[in-house]
Design a protein around this motif. Structure first.
Motif, short mmCIF file in Angstrom:
data_model
loop_
_atom_site.label_atom_id
_atom_site.label_comp_id
_atom_site.label_asym_id
_atom_site.label_seq_id
_atom_site.Cartn_x
_atom_site.Cartn_y
_atom_site.Cartn_z
N GLU A 87 0.79 -1.21 -0.01
CA GLU A 87 0.02 0.02 -0.11
C GLU A 87 1.03 1.05 0.05
O GLU A 87 0.20 2.42 -0.18
CB GLU A 87 -0.88 -0.23 1.07
CG GLU A 87 -1.97 -1.01 1.28
CD GLU A 87 -2.73 -1.03 -0.17
OE1 GLU A 87 -3.49 0.10 -0.44
OE2 GLU A 87 -2.96 -2.07 -0.88
N THR A 90 0.95 2.61 -3.82
CA THR A 90 -0.19 2.92 -4.70
C THR A 90 0.17 4.52 -5.28
O THR A 90 1.02 5.38 -4.80
CB THR A 90 -1.68 3.02 -3.88
OG1 THR A 90 -1.49 4.06 -2.88
CG2 THR A 90 -1.67 1.87 -3.42
N CYS A 91 -0.36 4.86 -6.29
CA CYS A 91 -0.34 6.17 -6.86
C CYS A 91 -0.75 7.22 -5.92
O CYS A 91 -0.19 8.31 -5.73
CB CYS A 91 -1.25 6.46 -8.21
SG CYS A 91 -0.47 5.56 -9.49
N GLY A 92 -1.68 7.10 -5.24
CA GLY A 92 -1.78 8.04 -4.10
C GLY A 92 -1.20 8.15 -2.98
O GLY A 92 -0.85 9.40 -2.37
N ALA A 93 -0.61 7.06 -2.35
CA ALA A 93 0.36 7.19 -1.52
C ALA A 93 1.72 7.75 -2.08
O ALA A 93 2.37 8.48 -1.49
CB ALA A 93 0.89 5.61 -0.93
N GLY A 95 1.96 9.84 -4.56
CA GLY A 95 1.43 11.24 -4.80
C GLY A 95 1.48 12.05 -3.43
O GLY A 95 2.02 13.26 -3.36
N ALA A 96 1.39 11.34 -2.29
CA ALA A 96 1.73 12.09 -0.99
C ALA A 96 3.03 12.49 -0.60
O ALA A 96 3.44 13.58 -0.24
CB ALA A 96 0.89 11.36 0.01
N ASP A 99 3.67 15.55 -2.63
CA ASP A 99 3.50 16.62 -2.02
C ASP A 99 4.41 17.14 -0.96
O ASP A 99 4.93 18.16 -0.89
CB ASP A 99 2.09 16.53 -1.27
CG ASP A 99 0.84 16.65 -2.39
OD1 ASP A 99 0.94 17.69 -3.00
OD2 ASP A 99 0.03 15.72 -2.34
N GLU A 125 -1.84 12.77 -8.89
CA GLU A 125 -2.46 12.41 -7.99
C GLU A 125 -1.98 13.89 -6.81
O GLU A 125 -3.05 14.23 -6.11
CB GLU A 125 -2.09 11.32 -7.13
CG GLU A 125 -2.36 9.96 -7.69
CD GLU A 125 -4.08 9.55 -7.90
OE1 GLU A 125 -4.37 9.71 -6.75
OE2 GLU A 125 -4.38 9.60 -8.89
N ASP A 129 -4.94 16.08 -5.49
CA ASP A 129 -5.55 16.39 -4.18
C ASP A 129 -5.46 17.65 -3.31
O ASP A 129 -5.82 17.75 -2.24
CB ASP A 129 -4.30 15.36 -3.34
CG ASP A 129 -2.95 15.81 -2.89
OD1 ASP A 129 -2.94 16.84 -2.96
OD2 ASP A 129 -2.12 14.96 -2.81
N GLU A 210 -0.62 -0.62 -10.59
CA GLU A 210 -1.15 0.57 -10.61
C GLU A 210 -1.21 1.12 -12.04
O GLU A 210 -2.23 1.71 -12.49
CB GLU A 210 -0.36 1.57 -9.75
CG GLU A 210 -0.63 1.24 -8.28
CD GLU A 210 -1.84 1.93 -7.78
OE1 GLU A 210 -1.96 2.89 -7.75
OE2 GLU A 210 -2.63 1.04 -7.50
N ARG A 217 -8.68 10.19 -14.80
CA ARG A 217 -8.83 11.20 -13.96
C ARG A 217 -8.70 12.61 -14.64
O ARG A 217 -8.43 13.53 -13.73
CB ARG A 217 -7.86 11.17 -12.72
CG ARG A 217 -7.99 10.04 -11.77
CD ARG A 217 -7.34 9.98 -10.46
NE ARG A 217 -8.25 11.13 -9.37
CZ ARG A 217 -7.88 11.45 -8.37
NH1 ARG A 217 -6.75 11.07 -7.74
NH2 ARG A 217 -8.76 12.14 -7.46
#
Length: 290
Positions: A87, A90-93, A95-96, A99, A125, A129, A210, A217
């Motif tokens: 986990e 993931t692209c979301g993780a 992407g954080a 950031d 991402e 976000d 992924e 999006r």
């Protein structure tokens, strides 16, 4: 396969480590060889089996435009370690992570963000976000959703073979034969092997999953209203050129097709790519100041 010019770093380019609340990230930093840093910084995010070294050929030119430029290794890539938790990749993780790095290197200023291939999906991402204000966003050889064609086939092979056979198998059956067939010099083949084997197997497998399953999006990105550039090689063998053109139209984004380039314009046509980025960044900054 494209290969980075890594053996001799250009003047003004040096290794760095970026400390963030989410961990430390390996980077290459470029500063102007002459003049001063007077424009907003830029951050370059590599693709699935890539690393910060993929941007070496453009970094000096980008920095000479008066910027601090950083190319990073994502979590689990090459010189940035990563956990065994899928986990985390993931692209979301990821992407954080982008950031967090952008907030550190920006020091309160907006940052120009460039994502290459899978790195474009990750960087997207971070833009969507809304946690970081970006000066601009460039999708380099990256598409609106899951990758297709031969690169998708290779990604599925990686997902299937990694858990059972490991990174050495991926090297010997996939990456090394392609490098040798393309006449890549021995010292660069040595680097490519070192880079691949330094990856997190868990991370590489999850990143491949992924890039093969990412949903579109584009409409969400359009709502952010960040200046956006879609840049790709005229012979791109990742996302088809027509797909990237259509994505640019949907985004209302600028579009740059790099003559002669395939999937890695920063390696295959570095001066054309760097000049396109500098023009785009300068225009984005000028528009924000009016």
């Amino acid at each position: 396969m494209s290969t980075p010019r890594f053996l001799n770093l250009p003047p003004g380019v040096a290794p760095q480590r970026i400390e963030t609340p989410l961990g430390a990230f390996a980077a290459l930093e470029a500063l102007p060889v002459s003049g001063v840093v007077e424009r907003w910084p830029a951050m370059l995010v590599p693709g699935l089996t890539g690393s910060k070294e993929d941007f070496i050929a453009v970094m000096q030119t980008l920095a000479q435009s008066g910027r601090r430029v950083l190319a990073i290794d994502l979590r689990g890539q090459y010189e940035t370690p990563g956990p065994d938790d899928p986990e985390a990749y993931t692209c979301g993780a990821l992407g954080a992570d982008v950031d967090a790095i952008a907030q550190v290197i920006g020091h309160g200023e907006p940052v120009h963000l460039v994502g290459h291939s899978f790195g474009g999906l990750v960087a997207r991402e971070a833009v969507i976000d809304g946690r970081t204000k970006f000066a601009s966003f460039t999708l380099m050889s990256s598409g609106p959703s899951a990758i297709t064609g031969q690169r998708a086939h290779n990604g599925r092979k990686i997902m299937k073979e990694l858990p059972e056979h490991g990174l050495e198998h991926v090297w010997h059956t996939r990456i090394e034969p392609e490098a040798l067939a393309n006449g890549v010099p021995d010292e660069i083949v040595t680097f490519l092997r070192k880079r691949l084997l330094a990856n997190s197997p868990t991370g590489l497998a999850r990143m491949a999953e992924e890039v093969l399953s990412m949903h579109d999006r584009t409409e969400e990105l359009r709502q952010i209203e960040v200046p956006t550039l879609v840049l790709f090689g005229e012979h791109d063998d990742g996302w088809p050129a027509d797909v990237q053109r259509h994505m640019a139209a949907r985004l209302g984004a600028e579009r740059m097709v790099v003559p002669g380039a395939v999937h890695s314009p920063a390696v295959e046509a570095p001066e054309t790519t760097a000049q396109a980025l500098v023009r785009f960044w300068n225009a984005a900054e000028s528009a924000s100041w009016t």
